[in-house]
Design a protein around this motif. Structure first.
Motif, PDB file in Angstrom:
ATOM      1  N   ALA A 173      82.106  23.971  11.037  1.00 36.51           N
ATOM      2  CA  ALA A 173      83.352  23.503  10.423  1.00 36.51           C
ATOM      3  C   ALA A 173      84.381  24.624  10.294  1.00 36.51           C
ATOM      4  O   ALA A 173      85.575  24.348  10.186  1.00 36.51           O
ATOM      5  CB  ALA A 173      83.060  22.897   9.053  1.00 36.51           C
ATOM      6  N   THR A 174      83.918  25.887  10.309  1.00 33.72           N
ATOM      7  CA  THR A 174      84.840  26.991  10.086  1.00 33.72           C
ATOM      8  C   THR A 174      85.032  27.925  11.273  1.00 33.72           C
ATOM      9  O   THR A 174      85.976  28.712  11.268  1.00 33.72           O
ATOM     10  CB  THR A 174      84.387  27.846   8.885  1.00 33.72           C
ATOM     11  OG1 THR A 174      83.086  28.381   9.161  1.00 33.72           O
ATOM     12  CG2 THR A 174      84.342  27.010   7.617  1.00 33.72           C
ATOM     13  N   ALA A 224      72.980  20.156  16.763  1.00 35.65           N
ATOM     14  CA  ALA A 224      74.169  20.962  16.459  1.00 35.65           C
ATOM     15  C   ALA A 224      74.948  21.276  17.732  1.00 35.65           C
ATOM     16  O   ALA A 224      76.181  21.247  17.734  1.00 35.65           O
ATOM     17  CB  ALA A 224      73.761  22.257  15.757  1.00 35.65           C
ATOM     18  N   ARG A 225      74.233  21.567  18.812  1.00 35.51           N
ATOM     19  CA  ARG A 225      74.912  21.848  20.090  1.00 35.51           C
ATOM     20  C   ARG A 225      75.712  20.636  20.541  1.00 35.51           C
ATOM     21  O   ARG A 225      76.859  20.748  20.967  1.00 35.51           O
ATOM     22  CB  ARG A 225      73.887  22.238  21.157  1.00 35.51           C
ATOM     23  CG  ARG A 225      74.540  22.566  22.499  1.00 35.51           C
ATOM     24  CD  ARG A 225      73.632  22.326  23.652  1.00 35.51           C
ATOM     25  NE  ARG A 225      73.249  20.921  23.700  1.00 35.51           N
ATOM     26  CZ  ARG A 225      72.613  20.370  24.708  1.00 35.51           C
ATOM     27  NH1 ARG A 225      72.250  21.086  25.728  1.00 35.51           N
ATOM     28  NH2 ARG A 225      72.317  19.093  24.702  1.00 35.51           N
ATOM     29  N   ARG A 240      81.200  18.011  21.136  1.00 36.92           N
ATOM     30  CA  ARG A 240      82.164  16.939  20.863  1.00 36.92           C
ATOM     31  C   ARG A 240      83.435  17.484  20.219  1.00 36.92           C
ATOM     32  O   ARG A 240      84.491  16.882  20.321  1.00 36.92           O
ATOM     33  CB  ARG A 240      81.532  15.864  19.984  1.00 36.92           C
ATOM     34  CG  ARG A 240      80.574  14.964  20.731  1.00 36.92           C
ATOM     35  CD  ARG A 240      80.224  13.725  19.931  1.00 36.92           C
ATOM     36  NE  ARG A 240      79.449  14.004  18.745  1.00 36.92           N
ATOM     37  CZ  ARG A 240      78.125  14.078  18.698  1.00 36.92           C
ATOM     38  NH1 ARG A 240      77.420  13.898  19.779  1.00 36.92           N
ATOM     39  NH2 ARG A 240      77.504  14.322  17.560  1.00 36.92           N
ATOM     40  N   HIS A 241      83.326  18.606  19.533  1.00 37.74           N
ATOM     41  CA  HIS A 241      84.476  19.217  18.859  1.00 37.74           C
ATOM     42  C   HIS A 241      84.988  20.462  19.585  1.00 37.74           C
ATOM     43  O   HIS A 241      85.666  21.296  18.977  1.00 37.74           O
ATOM     44  CB  HIS A 241      84.104  19.561  17.411  1.00 37.74           C
ATOM     45  CG  HIS A 241      83.834  18.360  16.585  1.00 37.74           C
ATOM     46  ND1 HIS A 241      82.563  17.866  16.372  1.00 37.74           N
ATOM     47  CD2 HIS A 241      84.673  17.513  15.944  1.00 37.74           C
ATOM     48  CE1 HIS A 241      82.637  16.783  15.627  1.00 37.74           C
ATOM     49  NE2 HIS A 241      83.899  16.544  15.351  1.00 37.74           N
TER      50      HIS A 241
END
Length: 184
Positions: free
Chosen positions: A109-110, A135-136, A141-142
Motif C-alpha cells: 500500500a505504501t 501478494a505477487r 494488478r496494481h
C-alpha cells in the motif's frame, strides 16, 4: 508438489533442503510410482505426490499434533524510498501467514516494490509460499511487484514445480534494492 512423476520416472524434491532425486517409474501408476520412489530411495514421506517428502539427511522425527510448537519465525519491515524490505528469519510455519500477509499488504500500500528477504529463513511451509504468490498477484494488478532475496533451493523448487509461480529473484537484498531504484 514434492514429487513429480512422468513416463520416465519420478523426481522427488525434499521438503527440508530442496535436494532432488530421480527414480524410475517401473511401469507403475502415479501413486504406486511415488511410493516405490520414496521407499526405494531411502526417503521418508507420503506415497502421494503432494508430500511431504524428506531425503535421508533431513529425516526428522515426526511432530506430534498434540504438542503446541511455538512459531520460531520473525518478520521485520524496513522502508526504503522505492521499496519495502520484509525480512523473514527462522522457521516459517503456517502460524506466520497472518503477520506476513499483514506486512505484505501494508508494504504494497505504501511502496511500488516489496522485497521479501528469505536469506535468514530456515524451513518455509508451502502455505506460506502461497501467501507470497497471493501478494505477487495482488501487486501485479496494481502495477507493483514482489521480489525475493536469498530464497533457498527448496523455496525456488517449490515455487516452480508446485505453485508454478515466478518471481524476480536476487541473491542479496542490496541487489534487489538496486533493481528497484528509479532510473535516473
Amino acid at each position: 508438489m514434492t514429487a513429480v512423476s512422468d513416463a520416465s520416472g519420478v523426481e522427488l524434491i525434499c521438503d527440508g533442503c530442496g535436494e532432488v532425486a530421480s527414480a524410475g517409474a517401473y511401469g507403475l501408476h502415479d501413486t504406486e510410482s511415488v511410493h516405490a520412489a520414496v521407499t526405494g530411495s531411502g526417503w521418508t514421506g507420503s506415497s502421494f505426490a503432494r508430500g511431504p517428502h524428506r531425503c535421508p539427511s533431513c529425516v526428522a522425527p515426526p511432530r506430534s499434533l498434540a504438542v503446541d510448537i511455538p512459531d520460531l519465525s520473525e518478520i521485520a519491515v524496513e522502508m526504503f524510498p522505492a521499496a519495502a524490505v520484509i525480512r523473514v528469519t527462522g522457521d516459517v510455519s503456517i502460524d506466520a501467514i497472518g503477520p506476513l500477509r499483514q506486512a505484505l499488504d501494508e508494504s504494497l500500500a505504501t511502496r511500488p516494490s516489496v522485497i521479501v528477504d528469505l536469506s535468514g529463513a530456515g524451513t518455509v511451509d508451502p502455505p506460506v509460499l502461497s501467501t507470497l504468490v497471493r501478494a505477487r498477484n495482488l501487486a501485479r494488478r496494481h502495477r507493483s511487484e514482489v521480489l525475493l532475496a536469498g530464497p533457498s533451493r527448496f523455496v525456488r523448487m517449490t515455487m516452480r514445480t508446485r505453485l508454478r509461480a515466478t518471481f524476480r529473484t536476487f541473491t542479496t537484498v542490496d541487489q534487489a534494492l538496486i533493481a528497484t531504484a528509479p532510473a535516473r
